[in-house]
Design a protein around this motif. Structure first.
Motif, PDB file in Angstrom:
ATOM      1  N   SER A 744       0.865  -1.182   0.000  1.00  0.00           N
ATOM      2  CA  SER A 744       0.000   0.000   0.000  1.00  0.00           C
ATOM      3  C   SER A 744       0.895   1.223   0.000  1.00  0.00           C
ATOM      4  CB  SER A 744      -0.905   0.003   1.236  1.00  0.00           C
ATOM      5  OG  SER A 744      -0.128  -0.022   2.426  1.00  0.00           O
ATOM      6  N   ALA A 745       0.330   2.354  -0.339  1.00  0.00           N
ATOM      7  CA  ALA A 745       1.119   3.568  -0.513  1.00  0.00           C
ATOM      8  C   ALA A 745       1.837   3.945   0.785  1.00  0.00           C
ATOM      9  CB  ALA A 745       0.230   4.707  -0.967  1.00  0.00           C
ATOM     10  N   ARG A 746       3.141   4.089   0.704  1.00  0.00           N
ATOM     11  CA  ARG A 746       3.944   4.547   1.840  1.00  0.00           C
ATOM     12  C   ARG A 746       5.271   5.066   1.305  1.00  0.00           C
ATOM     13  NH1 ARG A 746       7.539   0.364   4.618  1.00  0.00           N
ATOM     14  NH2 ARG A 746       7.592  -1.462   3.256  1.00  0.00           N
ATOM     15  N   ILE A 747       6.017   5.742   2.158  1.00  0.00           N
ATOM     16  CA  ILE A 747       7.288   6.347   1.771  1.00  0.00           C
ATOM     17  C   ILE A 747       8.379   5.863   2.717  1.00  0.00           C
ATOM     18  CG2 ILE A 747       8.573   8.498   1.505  1.00  0.00           C
ATOM     19  CD1 ILE A 747       5.876   9.893   0.994  1.00  0.00           C
ATOM     20  N   VAL A 748       9.490   5.405   2.142  1.00  0.00           N
ATOM     21  CA  VAL A 748      10.690   5.097   2.911  1.00  0.00           C
ATOM     22  C   VAL A 748      11.722   6.160   2.552  1.00  0.00           C
ATOM     23  CG1 VAL A 748      12.548   3.453   3.300  1.00  0.00           C
ATOM     24  CG2 VAL A 748      10.199   2.632   3.002  1.00  0.00           C
ATOM     25  N   LEU A 749      12.101   6.961   3.518  1.00  0.00           N
ATOM     26  CA  LEU A 749      13.056   8.053   3.317  1.00  0.00           C
ATOM     27  C   LEU A 749      14.416   7.629   3.846  1.00  0.00           C
ATOM     28  CD1 LEU A 749      14.008  10.957   2.743  1.00  0.00           C
ATOM     29  CD2 LEU A 749      12.939  11.642   4.913  1.00  0.00           C
ATOM     30  N   ILE A 750      15.405   7.588   2.972  1.00  0.00           N
ATOM     31  CA  ILE A 750      16.775   7.275   3.366  1.00  0.00           C
ATOM     32  C   ILE A 750      17.531   8.585   3.508  1.00  0.00           C
ATOM     33  CG2 ILE A 750      18.901   6.073   2.713  1.00  0.00           C
ATOM     34  CD1 ILE A 750      17.165   4.114   1.127  1.00  0.00           C
ATOM     35  N   ARG A 829      11.799  20.606  -3.779  1.00  0.00           N
ATOM     36  CA  ARG A 829      10.556  20.236  -4.458  1.00  0.00           C
ATOM     37  C   ARG A 829      10.276  18.740  -4.340  1.00  0.00           C
ATOM     38  NH1 ARG A 829       7.030  24.365  -5.457  1.00  0.00           N
ATOM     39  NH2 ARG A 829       8.095  26.177  -6.350  1.00  0.00           N
ATOM     40  N   THR A 830      10.860  18.086  -3.362  1.00  0.00           N
ATOM     41  CA  THR A 830      10.711  16.637  -3.246  1.00  0.00           C
ATOM     42  C   THR A 830       9.258  16.244  -2.986  1.00  0.00           C
ATOM     43  OG1 THR A 830      12.964  16.510  -2.348  1.00  0.00           O
ATOM     44  CG2 THR A 830      11.545  14.583  -2.056  1.00  0.00           C
ATOM     45  N   GLY A 831       8.653  16.817  -1.964  1.00  0.00           N
ATOM     46  CA  GLY A 831       7.269  16.499  -1.649  1.00  0.00           C
ATOM     47  C   GLY A 831       6.325  16.892  -2.775  1.00  0.00           C
ATOM     48  N   ASP A 832       6.530  18.089  -3.335  1.00  0.00           N
ATOM     49  CA  ASP A 832       5.705  18.536  -4.449  1.00  0.00           C
ATOM     50  C   ASP A 832       5.801  17.579  -5.632  1.00  0.00           C
ATOM     51  OD1 ASP A 832       4.971  20.767  -2.999  1.00  0.00           O
ATOM     52  OD2 ASP A 832       6.481  22.070  -3.913  1.00  0.00           O
ATOM     53  N   SER A 833       6.998  17.026  -5.841  1.00  0.00           N
ATOM     54  CA  SER A 833       7.196  16.138  -6.988  1.00  0.00           C
ATOM     55  C   SER A 833       6.467  14.817  -6.808  1.00  0.00           C
ATOM     56  CB  SER A 833       8.698  15.887  -7.197  1.00  0.00           C
ATOM     57  OG  SER A 833       9.368  17.088  -7.528  1.00  0.00           O
ATOM     58  N   PRO A 934       9.754  16.989   6.295  1.00  0.00           N
ATOM     59  CA  PRO A 934       8.507  17.756   6.456  1.00  0.00           C
ATOM     60  C   PRO A 934       7.686  17.827   5.165  1.00  0.00           C
ATOM     61  CG  PRO A 934      10.354  18.901   7.467  1.00  0.00           C
ATOM     62  CD  PRO A 934      10.942  17.773   6.685  1.00  0.00           C
ATOM     63  N   GLN A 935       8.348  17.892   4.039  1.00  0.00           N
ATOM     64  CA  GLN A 935       7.626  17.923   2.765  1.00  0.00           C
ATOM     65  C   GLN A 935       6.858  16.621   2.545  1.00  0.00           C
ATOM     66  OE1 GLN A 935      10.108  19.126  -0.648  1.00  0.00           O
ATOM     67  NE2 GLN A 935      11.676  19.755   0.818  1.00  0.00           N
ATOM     68  N   LEU A 936       7.496  15.512   2.862  1.00  0.00           N
ATOM     69  CA  LEU A 936       6.862  14.206   2.629  1.00  0.00           C
ATOM     70  C   LEU A 936       5.731  13.961   3.624  1.00  0.00           C
ATOM     71  CD1 LEU A 936      10.045  12.055   1.926  1.00  0.00           C
ATOM     72  CD2 LEU A 936       8.487  13.091   0.262  1.00  0.00           C
ATOM     73  N   GLU A 937       5.922  14.370   4.845  1.00  0.00           N
ATOM     74  CA  GLU A 937       4.865  14.171   5.844  1.00  0.00           C
ATOM     75  C   GLU A 937       3.593  14.944   5.481  1.00  0.00           C
ATOM     76  OE1 GLU A 937       7.416  13.224   9.893  1.00  0.00           O
ATOM     77  OE2 GLU A 937       7.037  15.327   9.345  1.00  0.00           O
ATOM     78  N   ALA A 938       3.762  16.056   4.770  1.00  0.00           N
ATOM     79  CA  ALA A 938       2.597  16.853   4.377  1.00  0.00           C
ATOM     80  C   ALA A 938       1.731  16.146   3.337  1.00  0.00           C
ATOM     81  CB  ALA A 938       3.066  18.200   3.828  1.00  0.00           C
ATOM     82  N   LEU A 941       0.943  10.439   3.658  1.00  0.00           N
ATOM     83  CA  LEU A 941       1.302   9.022   3.546  1.00  0.00           C
ATOM     84  C   LEU A 941       2.226   8.649   4.700  1.00  0.00           C
ATOM     85  CD1 LEU A 941       2.108   8.788  -0.282  1.00  0.00           C
ATOM     86  CD2 LEU A 941      -0.004   8.120   0.872  1.00  0.00           C
ATOM     87  N   PRO A 942       2.222   7.379   5.133  1.00  0.00           N
ATOM     88  CA  PRO A 942       3.181   6.961   6.160  1.00  0.00           C
ATOM     89  C   PRO A 942       4.611   7.178   5.690  1.00  0.00           C
ATOM     90  CG  PRO A 942       1.498   5.282   5.792  1.00  0.00           C
ATOM     91  CD  PRO A 942       1.330   6.293   4.707  1.00  0.00           C
ATOM     92  N   VAL A 943       5.455   7.725   6.545  1.00  0.00           N
ATOM     93  CA  VAL A 943       6.856   7.996   6.206  1.00  0.00           C
ATOM     94  C   VAL A 943       7.742   7.281   7.215  1.00  0.00           C
ATOM     95  CG1 VAL A 943       8.646   9.750   5.919  1.00  0.00           C
ATOM     96  CG2 VAL A 943       6.284  10.253   5.232  1.00  0.00           C
ATOM     97  N   GLU A 944       8.610   6.418   6.702  1.00  0.00           N
ATOM     98  CA  GLU A 944       9.597   5.727   7.539  1.00  0.00           C
ATOM     99  C   GLU A 944      10.971   6.281   7.188  1.00  0.00           C
ATOM    100  OE1 GLU A 944      11.837   1.383   7.783  1.00  0.00           O
ATOM    101  OE2 GLU A 944       9.916   1.537   6.734  1.00  0.00           O
ATOM    102  N   VAL A 945      11.723   6.744   8.178  1.00  0.00           N
ATOM    103  CA  VAL A 945      13.048   7.298   7.939  1.00  0.00           C
ATOM    104  C   VAL A 945      14.097   6.244   8.284  1.00  0.00           C
ATOM    105  CG1 VAL A 945      14.684   9.131   8.492  1.00  0.00           C
ATOM    106  CG2 VAL A 945      12.223   9.619   8.455  1.00  0.00           C
TER     107      VAL A 945
END
Length: 949
Positions: A744-750, A829-833, A934-938, A941-945
């Motif tokens: 399901s939609a989620r983000i893994v931030l490295i 522009r990461t989150g916007d992209s 902060p851009q991704l959290e906006a 979607l779940p964000v895992e760092v």
């Protein structure tokens, strides 16, 4: 557009040097003996180099228009295509202070359309069926090139003439601002790589203030910010006239037709100001300079650098040969001393980077982790000093020249390769046959000439650069608001109305070579196609293995086995193997896709028999020497450490297991490099077992493209492999039964601090396999994800300017495929992209499917481009292999045009909707978490760092 790349033929031929990426390795020093092999193999000798050189010829005719445009025509009717290549005698060396990056910026602006063809040049040429379509900028020139089906030639010349003579009316402030942003993102993309800032330091150290070669081609952020419309217009007027240009037509064209069409479309363009490219001396440092830089790298790197003479100087070829002997050949002295010998380096390089006015001679070492950089550098310098004091051997020179001639022959197969060679000779030497003189100079060089040239130029003060792991120096990014973006409005350009563009005639369907088959005496199937374009034979022996053959608990074993195989047989050690390839002008290689392992051989056909002897020796008799196992193990561990510093590698290592799961054969990094935990404990017995399980005749198929007839090739293959028998060990089996995770939609931030750009990868496993009929799905995704004006690239690059390029790709594998979005974007522009990407997919799937215009351009582009898609033996070989892997019939390529033309927009929409589901996309983002999180959290979607391990 790529700013540095040229065709392989040009890099090898005209530059006369190991390219900027340099090579790895070259011959043996008097003080470092080669490791002894257990059994002495016969020495393999190929045809004399004079015979190879005699095969290199590009017939040409030349004429000039009254406005000064020089035209070269190479007539070659081997394929119904023509390469159209325009070279402007202006590059970054010609930029005045405060205007760095203008030549490259204009390369981008000239792809944005022209007054009588306002849409993107790339898009119009794609619809015309162009292949090999691009443009590049370098210190000395800017070039634009494409290979088109013959019926599209007149249309292409119309477009090229329009952007040469009628461009400025299309370059609005909006267009300038957009392409400025794209260029700055291209700069960020290069700067974001490990060692990405070192070239700037090298140029500034080697060249004094005001020297034409002191600044990089990409330019500075500040100068790009300051580019005003008036300044940009004047730059074009001063430099892009026909009298400062060379046009080359190579392929299915006659001189008479060329005169007619070129005169029709270019005669009306007025000559520009007389242009004299910037002169430049060869500067000498007043004293040695040493500089230490820091970057987020895994390994220290030490280099030595000098400025040396330019392309036409008598010492340039001897210096280029010296660089190859030192660190360019696989048998290089640096490799033999530091990589094979002391094993204190994980990589070495040397090259003489040749330009019109100057060259840059460099050699470097990448220090193995745990070693002292200064001590390793001292050994590196000792090898260099020995070569300079004593010169190379004649055998070393002969190997360099044989490889150079062989690469030249193979590089001239493409029409664009020949066009580029002719253009550079005309542009820099006033002689399209300059490449022949270069070949003759290479063949005539003596050891004494190399020694003398080194002592003349490389005893001067040196610039030494050391890059150590640490926090990188401060990065200067673009301004939030470019100062050139809000000037006094420039005067309006009065557009010149020309006749409408000519139509494109009917393009014939591709004539794919007939496929023939044979069987060796041990049962190996041979799939063959005949190609007479160049006297070269290309062979791929495929094994049903690949990265997917690795056990889940032994990732990296398969590719490590292949790496060690390349380093010695029971009759030839690694040095002997390297030298044998160089004497034959042959190239052997081993690699793995997800599904297949391939051993490849490329050889001039006159040297095929001895090359096959070498090829068979490596495949059938790998030594797996314990010392080589340990050496390659250490190199692999260093590579794994380096992957953790590379943004794209970090993303691609994380993504597969997130969508396939860790136990699935596709749920591992596509690099196949494995993990340190596994690589550390693998034994020689493990590698021998890996070879016996997979590299065996009952698991193999041979694919061949050659100018030699099948019977002759089969006889030579039988002599090399016909008596090869399978071992008693069981053949390997791959297991694809592992259940796929429900994503399901989620983000893994490295988190990768100090990153001016973020790498975004997103996607899902698809409900289709590579063996399914995916043609219509591919057409639909061309509109959505892969075309230059695909929905996502048109949005993020061509509309918003946030990225240098974005792609959404169907990753074709034999079993379950996956979809992959790759989007490097500016950090702010990461989150916007991510949101913009989701918006594009949701709109397409929600009812805004393929439009009539998109449908027409996709079908026309895909069918017309078939004519140039199989121009080379390498492309034909790749098609033979993919047809076999995915279960396609021999006539697949020739049937494509009919099948493509039958696809409707509704079918394309339906295929995409059935396969792609953005609610299942898993996103991996590699970037500076402090800026990006902060851009991704906006996004909601779940964000895992994750930290870099």
């Amino acid at each position: 557009m790529r700013r540095l790349a040229t065709s392989a033929a040009v890099a090898a031929l005209m530059a006369g040097f190991a390219p900027a990426a340099f090579a790895h390795t070259a011959a043996v020093t008097a003080t470092t003996p080669a490791p002894a092999s257990t059994t002495q193999a016969q020495e393999l000798r190929g045809a004399p180099v004079a015979d190879l050189i005699a095969r290199v010829d590009i017939p040409w005719k030349r004429f000039q228009l009254d406005n000064g445009l020089t035209v070269l025509v190479n007539e070659d009717h081997k394929a119904p295509v023509v390469a159209v290549s325009v070279w402007y005698n202006v590059g970054s060396k010609d930029e005045p202070k405060g205007s760095t990056g203008f030549a490259h910026l204009f390369e981008h602006l000239m792809f944005g359309g022209s007054e009588n063809s306002p849409s993107s040049h790339i898009q119009t040429m794609n619809a015309a069926g162009a292949t090999a379509l691009n443009g590049t900028t370098w210190f000395d020139r800017t070039n634009y090139f494409q290979t088109v089906p013959t019926p599209a030639l007149e249309y292409t010349l119309y477009l090229e003439s329009d952007r040469m003579g009628y461009l400025l009316g299309q370059v609005s402030q909006e267009v300038l601002d957009l392409q400025r942003g794209v260029v700055q993102n291209e700069k960020r993309q290069g700067d974001n790589q490990p060692y990405g800032l070192t070239y700037y330091a090298t140029l500034e150290a080697l060249f004094p203030e005001g020297h034409p070669y002191r600044h990089s081609t990409i330019g500075s952020m500040a100068d790009l910010d300051a580019a005003s419309m008036d300044t940009v217009r004047q730059w074009f007027i001063d430099n892009y006239g026909p009298n400062n240009s060379v046009l080359v037509l190579s392929g299915d064209i006659t001189e008479a037709k060329a005169r007619e069409l070129v005169g029709k479309y270019f005669n009306g363009i007025k000559a520009g100001p007389v242009n004299t490219p910037a002169a430049a001396d060869v500067p000498t440092l007043a004293a040695p300079v040493s500089e230490t830089l820091h970057d987020r790298v895994a390994q220290a790197r030490v280099s030595r650098n000098w400025v040396t003479p330019g392309m036409l100087h008598d010492d340039t070829v001897p210096l280029s040969i010296a660089a190859s002997v030192l660190g360019g050949l696989n048998s290089s002295r640096l490799d033999n001393a530091l990589v094979r010998g002391e094993q204190t380096a994980s990589g070495v390089s040397a090259g003489n980077q040749v330009f019109q006015r100057v060259s840059m001679f460099s050699y470097s070492v990448t220090v193995k982790p745990g070693q002292d950089p200064e001590a390793v550098a001292a050994k590196m310098d000792a090898a260099f000093n020995d070569l300079m004091a004593n010169g190379p051997t004649q055998d070393e020179i002969d190997r360099v020249v044989t490889q150079y001639a062989s690469r030249t022959i193979q590089g001239l197969e493409q029409a664009n390769g020949k066009a580029s060679v002719l253009a550079e000779g005309q542009l820099y030497a006033g002689d399209p046959d300059h490449y022949k003189k270069q070949l003759e100079r290479y063949a005539a060089v003596t050891p004494q000439q190399v020694r003398d040239a080194m002592q003349r130029w490389l005893t001067r003060p040196v610039y030494s650069q050391t890059v150590l792991p640490g926090e990188r120096e401060a990065y200067v990014d673009a301004a939030a608001t470019p100062s050139g973006a809000t000037p006094t409005p420039a005067a309006e350009i009065v557009r010149v109305q020309r006749d409408p563009a000519p139509s494109i005639g009917d393009v014939k369907n591709v004539d794919f070579p007939d496929v023939e088959r044979a069987t060796l005496s041990n049962g190996i199937e041979v799939v063959y196609a005949h190609s007479t374009a160049v006297p070269v034979t290309r062979i791929a022996m495929e094994f049903d293995a690949g990265i997917a053959a690795d056990r889940a608990d032994r990732l990296g074993a398969h590719t490590l086995m292949l790496n060690v195989m390349e380093e010695g047989s029971t009759t030839r050690n690694s040095l002997a193997l390297a030298e044998a390839q160089e004497r034959l002008g042959a190239t052997l290689g081993f690699g793995s896709s997800m599904d297949r392992t391939v051993a490849s051989l490329s050889s001039v056909s006159t040297n095929l028999e001895p090359s096959l002897t070498l090829f068979a020796d490596v495949l059938r008799n790998p030594a797996f020497s314990p010392s080589e196992v340990e050496r390659i193990r250490a190199q692999r561990l260093a590579r794994l450490a380096s992957e953790k510093t590379q943004p794209a590698a970090l993303a691609s290592r994380a993504f597969p297991s997130l969508v396939y799961g860790e136990t699935h054969p596709y749920g591992r990094p596509n690099s196949g490099s494995g993990t340190p935990e596994v690589i550390t404990v693998l034994t020689r017995a493990d590698l021998v077992g890996e070879h016996q399980s997979w590299i065996r005749p009952d698991n193999a198929k041979l694919f061949v493209v050659s100018d030699l007839p099948l019977a002759q090739v089969t006889a030579q293959l039988n002599a090399a492999f016909g008596d090869w028998r399978a071992p008693s060990a069981a053949k390997g089996v791959k297991d694809f039964s592992a259940a796929l995770p429900q994503t399901s939609a989620r983000i893994v931030l490295i988190d990768r601090p100090q990153s001016p750009q973020s790498i975004i990868m997103g996607g899902q496993v698809l409900p289709v396999s590579g063996t399914d009929d995916n043609l219509v799905l591919n057409l639909g995704n061309t509109v959505l994800g892969t075309d230059f004006l695909s929905r996502i690239n048109a949005d993020l690059r061509e509309t918003k300017g946030w990225s240098y390029g974005v792609r959404g790709m169907l990753m074709v594998v034999q079993d379950r495929m996956h979809y992959l979005i790759n989007a490097p974007v500016q950090a702010d522009r990461t989150g916007d992209s991510v949101q913009a990407l989701l918006d594009q997919y949701n709109r397409f799937l929600g009812g805004e499917g393929v439009t009539p215009a998109e449908h027409e351009r996709t079908l026309k582009g895909d069918t017309r481009s078939l004519a140039g898609s199989y121009e080379t033996g390498g492309a034909v070989l790749s098609a033979l292999r993919s047809n076999s892997l995915y279960g396609r019939p021999d006539g697949y390529q020739e049937a494509m045009a009919t099948r493509i033309n039958a696809a409707t927009a509704a079918q394309m929409d339906a295929a995409v909707k059935a396969a792609i589901d953005p609610t299942k996309f898993v996103w991996v983002v590699v970037g500076d978490a402090e800026k990006v999180k902060p851009q991704l959290e906006a996004l909601g979607l779940p964000v895992e760092v994750r930290a870099i391990d």
